[in-house]
Design a protein around this motif. Structure first.
Motif, PDB file in Angstrom:
ATOM      1  N   LYS A   1     -44.474  63.495 -84.760  1.00  0.00           N
ATOM      2  CA  LYS A   1     -45.768  64.022 -84.332  1.00  0.00           C
ATOM      3  C   LYS A   1     -46.906  63.050 -84.639  1.00  0.00           C
ATOM      4  O   LYS A   1     -47.836  62.879 -83.843  1.00  0.00           O
TER       5      LYS A   1
ATOM      6  N   LYS B   1     -38.969  74.855 -76.190  1.00  0.00           N
ATOM      7  CA  LYS B   1     -38.704  73.570 -75.526  1.00  0.00           C
ATOM      8  C   LYS B   1     -37.234  73.158 -75.672  1.00  0.00           C
ATOM      9  O   LYS B   1     -36.586  72.802 -74.687  1.00  0.00           O
TER      10      LYS B   1
ATOM     11  N   ASP C   1     -38.767  67.446 -77.122  1.00  0.00           N
ATOM     12  CA  ASP C   1     -40.019  67.704 -77.853  1.00  0.00           C
ATOM     13  C   ASP C   1     -41.193  66.832 -77.417  1.00  0.00           C
ATOM     14  O   ASP C   1     -42.323  67.285 -77.443  1.00  0.00           O
TER      15      ASP C   1
ATOM     16  N   SER D   1     -45.185  74.754 -80.553  1.00  0.00           N
ATOM     17  CA  SER D   1     -44.072  74.680 -81.488  1.00  0.00           C
ATOM     18  C   SER D   1     -43.336  76.020 -81.575  1.00  0.00           C
ATOM     19  O   SER D   1     -43.966  77.079 -81.633  1.00  0.00           O
TER      20      SER D   1
ATOM     21  N   HIS E   1     -46.518  66.800 -75.780  1.00  0.00           N
ATOM     22  CA  HIS E   1     -45.577  67.663 -76.513  1.00  0.00           C
ATOM     23  C   HIS E   1     -44.699  68.384 -75.487  1.00  0.00           C
ATOM     24  O   HIS E   1     -44.854  69.574 -75.250  1.00  0.00           O
TER      25      HIS E   1
HETATM   26 MN    MN Z   1     -42.520  70.291 -81.420  1.00  0.00          MN
END
Ligand code: MN
Ligand code: GTP
Ligand code: SPV
Length: 621
Positions: free
Chosen positions: A248, A294, A315, A290, A268
């Motif tokens: 990230k 995904k 991701d 999040s 993302h």
């Molecule tokens: Mn993620």
């Protein structure tokens, strides 16, 4: 006391060596070790971690390990995450900001001697296929061997990444001396080095003779980014998104700034490959916040006959225009750091198969025969477990056995549905982009945007109920534009503008934009849509739209399916109607939330998005 640590560095890159020595002098580790990414190194470090009690070797899975974190270090710490741009305005209203000078002073103190008693690992890595043009290089310095081994799964780590850093350094030197010879100044931006510098410490120095704990960390945490100099400094946490800095911190927060400056996108997003029974293969990217699906969508097993889904990434997507004007996406990662709970044979069989070995499981539960378990892995839990806090657990226990944000770290190459081209350095051309989130109410199963600009408006208005992936209250609805709220490295208003600019590119052949919601609930609080493999029905409609084959119904919020393939699905007429209609009254209330959201961006909010808002209000009447 100041210890100077002289290291035999396996590289000729002077900038890298100087930086490593500088960090070693500051943090004073007992040893410095350069990671080469070899099998031997993995074995040595995992053995060390087992000895230290950080990892437990799983009897039931080859080369796999269980880690139990400190119970206070289980998720990303968004309120301790900072964008340290020179100007506060450049971090924008959605990021925490500390002036770079002040942050550096704080770190100068905090990192002083913070690696005492520990080994400092130097971890060169490449985000994206080795040598690929879209790929980017980095080096993480960390005092956590758990981070070093996790980086080997999640990135192209070690020797080969180091060689690429050297090549790039040499090329730059050659370029510079040529320019000097010509009496000119370098065209290159000298603020940045050839690799992103990322420093990580668990923030738990050991005094001589002091015993270590299985999961060292600190109650003081900072996850800080310096976008102008492309640097990352992380202190106090060993958890994935806080500590595996290629993910990230680099691939989204720093890369989003690079992308803004260079005209590409760092998002993302998962990337999947969809092949209909007959017809053209399509690549689809999808941004959900999040823990909103995904990984599951990327590995989906279609329930409709003849359709095939393959996986490119789960991701993060980096997308650039190709010469044909299409957006080409790569997955910058090499592994999956996936949510364990809810992942089972029924929901995501492909993930389960991926996890056969070579994996690290963090904060799941342990079975008595040396395997892992989590809620949703099997329908019935085993009669006895050791829970993620190390306590004896039975099905009568009050708390879940695994932490809701328990994660697996596993090589992408092991995924049975990984697409053959997943490491193609030029990427795959994207035909559709999906946005979505967890919305119990209001938001239909799928909506097609009216234009790129309207699609950007939909992205800017993504809202989702909070999950356990970050510290904070689960279930609370929050705006999470483009699923990037915690990951955009600059002013999010400017980020919306960047998306609009992408759409204005000369000769662009843009993907179509959709909004999906798998998480609508009924009055009893149950999910109405079965989700998982059944989401293939929505993908089918999208592909048929791209092919000009499926009908859509115009509504005030966008285009909805005139007809969805629900053959063989156990869904009542009422439920289907709920999923595929727009309640004007409810949507007037939804729309009423937009101005407050947009106003937080002030002058940075592009005027086009206000135009879209006004158009929506008009359509709603
Ligand atoms: Mn993620
Ligand atoms: P990050 O790794 O945090 O970015 O999460 P992600 O977006 O990859 O989410 P993931 O696919 O891991 O899913 C998170 C949780 O949502 C898991 O518990 C899944 O079982 C659940 N989930 C995923 N897809 C669906 C779906 O279609 N319907 C329902 N009801 N739940 C889903
Ligand atoms: C997320 O939280 O979106 C994740 C896990 O994918 S982490 O790497 O911790 O960010």
């Amino acid at each position: 006391m100041s210890v100077s640590v002289e290291v035999e560095a396996p590289t000729s890159n002077r900038e890298l060596v100087a930086w490593v020595n500088e960090i070693a002098a500051l943090t004073q580790p007992d040893r410095v070790e350069w990671c080469d990414g070899s099998e031997e190194e993995w074995t040595r470090l995992t053995n060390l971690l087992v000895e230290q009690g950080t990892l437990t070797r799983l009897a039931a899975r080859p080369n796999s390990f269980y880690a139990k974190s400190d119970p206070t270090d289980v998720a990303r710490v968004e309120d301790r995450t900072y964008i340290c741009s020179e100007r506060r305005e450049d971090a924008g209203p959605t990021n925490n900001w500390i002036a770079p000078g002040e942050m550096r002073r704080t770190f100068g103190e905090l990192f002083k001697g913070c690696m005492r008693g520990r080994t400092m690992y130097v971890v060169p890595f490449c985000m994206g296929p080795l040598g690929g043009e879209i790929s980017q290089l980095g080096v993480e310095i960390t005092d956590s061997p758990y981070v070093a081994v996790s980086m080997r799964v999640m990135t192209r780590m070690g020797e080969r990444a180091l060689r690429l850093i050297e090549e790039r350094g040499a090329a730059r030197q050659a370029e510079e001396s040529e320019e000097r010879a010509n009496g000119g100044r370098s065209k290159r931006d000298h603020e940045h080095s050839d690799f992103v510098k990322a420093v990580h410490s668990v923030g738990a120095p050991l005094e001589p003779g002091q015993a270590d704990v299985p999961w060292p960390c600190s109650s003081t945490k900072y996850i800080s980014h310096f976008p102008e100099t492309r640097e990352i400094w992380s202190y106090g946490s060993g958890y994935g998104g806080n500590a595996l800095l290629g993910k990230k911190c680099y691939a989204l927060r720093i890369a989003s700034v690079m992308a803004r400056d260079e005209g590409w996108l760092a998002e993302h997003m998962l990337i999947l490959k969809l092949t209909p029974p007959s017809g053209e293969t399509r690549y689809i990217a999808a941004a959900f916040p999040s823990a909103c699906g995904k990984t599951n969508l990327a590995m989906l097993k279609p329930t409709i006959p003849g359709w095939k889904v393959e996986t490119i990434g789960d991701d993060i997507a980096w997308m650039r225009f190709g010469e044909d004007g299409r957006l080409y996406a790569i997955n910058p990662e090499a592994g999956f750091f996936g949510v364990a709970p809810g992942t089972g044979q029924v929901t995501n069989a492909n993930a389960i198969q991926t996890l056969w070995g070579n994996s690290i499981f963090t904060n799941v539960a342990l079975t008595d025969d040396g395997d892992v378990w989590w809620e949703g892995l099997t329908e019935e839990p085993p009669a006895h477990l050791t829970d993620w806090k190390g306590r004896s657990w039975t099905p009568d226990s009050d708390e879940p056995a695994a932490h809701p944000n328990a994660r697996f770290t596993t090589p992408a190459a092991q995924c049975p549905t990984i697409a053959p081209e997943w490491q193609d350095p030029k990427g795959v051309p994207i035909s559709a982009i999906l946005f979505g989130g967890r919305r119990a109410t209001a938001v239909p199963l799928v909506t097609e945007s009216l234009s790129w600009q309207h699609g950007v408006f939909l992205g800017a208005n993504v809202a989702s109920e909070k999950t356990a992936a970050a510290e904070g209250k689960v279930g609370e609805l929050r705006h999470d534009p483009f699923a990037m709220l915690p990951f955009c490295g600059y002013n999010m208003g400017d980020y919306f503008g960047h998306w609009l600019d992408i759409g204005r590119r000369e000769g662009a052949r843009l993907p179509r934009i959709y909004y999906v919601n798998w998480f609508r609930k009924n009055d009893e609080g149950k999910f109405v849509w079965p989700g998982f493999g059944e989401n293939s029905r929505v993908l089918k409609w999208i592909v048929e739209r791209l092919n000009g084959e499926a009908e859509a119904v115009p509504t005030p919020i966008g285009l909805l399916p005139a007809d969805l393939d629900t053959q063989g699905l156990d869904l009542s007429e009422d439920d289907l109607r709920m999923l595929l209609t727009v309640d004007r009254e409810v949507w007037r209330e939804e729309a009423a939330l937009i101005p407050g959201h947009f106003e937080t961006f002030g002058d940075h909010l592009p005027k086009e998005l206000w135009d879209e808002y006004n158009a929506l209000r008009d359509r709603l009447g």
